[in-house]
Motif scaffolding. Structure first.
Motif: not given
Length: 498
Positions: A190-191, A482-485, A495-498
């Protein structure tokens, strides 16, 4: 056995007089402590406070912080906070509100009329209201005012130095807990990376997560602010409040916000204080006197800082000016979100009563007569709110657990142009300017994060991220989107990598 006494007419008259005298004495005793405060002019009360300080130390003013002052503290800061109290004190009744409003308007208009010009680096000159009777303002021991000395002892602790303190603060029960931003789990499919966020306040009306233009993530955990580098994924350190003798509890941080150039971080506490922190020097540069209630939201407009309190007061502050308060506005509802538009033309304030107010950019003066140019209404509190970066007049709001509706408003017409039902509480909201999408953090039942695309007039969900076990109170994006915190009540930072 009952005894009855029969009084003559003269004795009855004497008894009535004695009873009336007793009532008058009790009434005067009850009103003595407040004589000259609620009945007399506020200006006279402040003058008495300053006059009495010349011969004896001044006791701590009622600034809702609960701490004691030393006899040699600077009185100029207190006097400015007394002026702010005129704008930050809730009225007791409708009739009292009208009378107090008239007196405050007269007071603030006098202050604005007596303003002076202060030079600024980029705006030429601005009008700064001078304190009323400023010539009579002296320090408690006759010393000259020192200006912007911080009221609190905030110190910077590097990551290695602060590990022991972070472990001690990592649990609400006082037991050693995980160090903030410690990696707990990595989910490759899920990155997603899970990090520890102990002592995160479970308070829906806080805004304690933000990412600067340089990729520095600021997260408030309890009474400390932690800085984490999103590029190196390393904890840099924390800004902590030194414990003070005689205080059982530290004041919690309720909101924070990076300046647009990423050089300054400001954060507000639940006791109404604002601290300004310099990133390069790693020190607090100024303590700004502001509200007497919790600061719900902060927003920058170039070099000006706007703050909103839970009592519905908006203060506009210039940290460079000797008297930082340069403007104010009042709304009847508590403020839980505040944001300037991308072009600095409009200020949006969300209230706990579901009202979204739009204010113009004219912030000069302290007045209650200023009114918003537009007001929109939704069924629940407007805590999740954000301007669309590429559509300057559009703003998005998220509904609470009674509503669950994601709406996009046209602020010029005051109408909702599109909406989508999420069937859950929307706790946070962020726009991604470079990739042009919208992310929302949710509460029950799934505690998910949803990524949306908006092509007028359609609003469509394109991705759903799950991993939090409790509601997602705060969201932030890295500079290149590129990342959602996300930070949740489960004391996890994802940390989510989009």
């Amino acid at each position: 056995m009952k005894v009855r006494l029969k009084l003559t007419a003269a004795e009855t008259h004497d008894w009535d007089n004695m009873r009336d005298m007793s009532r008058d004495c009790v009434g005067k005793r009850k009103q003595w402590l407040f004589k000259g405060i609620h009945q007399g002019p506020y200006k006279r009360f402040k003058r008495r406070l300053i006059y009495c300080s010349r011969d004896s130390p001044v006791v701590s003013p009622p600034v809702a912080s609960g701490r004691r002052r030393e006899s040699g503290f600077d009185l100029d800061t207190v006097c400015q906070r007394l002026e702010l109290d005129e704008l930050d004190s809730p009225p007791r009744s409708r009739g009292a509100a009208e009378q107090m409003g008239l007196r405050r308007d007269c007071l603030t208009e006098t202050a604005v009329d007596g303003c002076g010009a202060v030079p600024t680096p980029s705006h030429g000159t601005i009008s700064v209201p001078m304190p009323i009777n400023s010539c009579d303002v002296i320090c408690a021991r006759g010393r000259p005012a020192t200006g912007n000395a911080p009221e609190q002892g905030w110190t910077w602790r590097a990551a290695d130095e602060g590990d022991a303190n972070a472990q001690q603060e990592g649990s609400d029960e006082g037991k050693p807990g995980p160090v903030p931003f410690t990696v707990l789990d990595k989910v490759q499919g899920e990155s997603m990376v899970k990090l520890a966020a102990p002592s995160l306040l479970n308070d829906f009306y806080t805004n304690v997560l933000d990412c600067s233009c340089d990729g520095l993530v600021a997260l408030a955990l309890g009474s400390s602010v932690y800085l984490w580098n999103s590029e190196t994924q390393a904890l840099m350190g924390s800004l902590c409040l030194n414990p003070q003798p005689g205080r059982l509890h530290r004041q919690s941080i309720s909101s924070l916000c990076w300046s647009r150039d990423g050089r300054a971080l400001c954060f507000g506490t639940k006791s109404g204080e604002i601290q300004l922190w310099d990133v390069e020097k790693k020190q607090t540069t100024r303590s700004l006197p502001s509200h007497f209630s919790a600061i719900g939201a902060l927003s920058w407009k170039q070099h000006l800082l706007s703050s909103g309190s839970v009592l519905g007061r908006i203060h506009h502050l210039d940290p460079r000016a000797p008297a930082p308060l340069v403007g104010a506005a009042v709304q009847t509802e508590g403020i839980c979100s505040l944001q300037w538009s991308p072009g600095d033309d409009w200020l949006a304030s969300g209230s706990t009563d579901g009202l979204l107010h739009i204010w113009d950019s004219d912030i000069a003066g302290h007045t209650r007569s200023k009114q918003p140019v537009k007001t929109m209404k939704q069924p629940s509190a407007v805590k999740s709110m954000g301007w669309c970066p590429w559509q300057g007049k559009m703003i998005a709001t998220g509904g609470g657990w009674k509503d669950g509706e994601l709406r996009i408003w046209d602020t010029q017409s005051g109408t909702c142009v599109t909406s989508a039902n999420t069937n859950s509480q929307i706790c946070s909201l962020r726009w991604a300017e470079k990739k042009q999408f919208l992310v929302t953090g949710h509460g029950r039942p799934h505690h998910q994060i949803i990524r949306w695309t908006w092509e007028f007039p359609s609003l469509n969900p394109v991705q759903q991220l799950t991993g939090h076990s409790h509601r997602v109170l705060h969201l932030a994006l890295n500079p290149d989107d590129t990342q959602v915190f996300s930070a949740g009540v489960d004391h996890r930072f994802h940390i989510w990598n989009i």
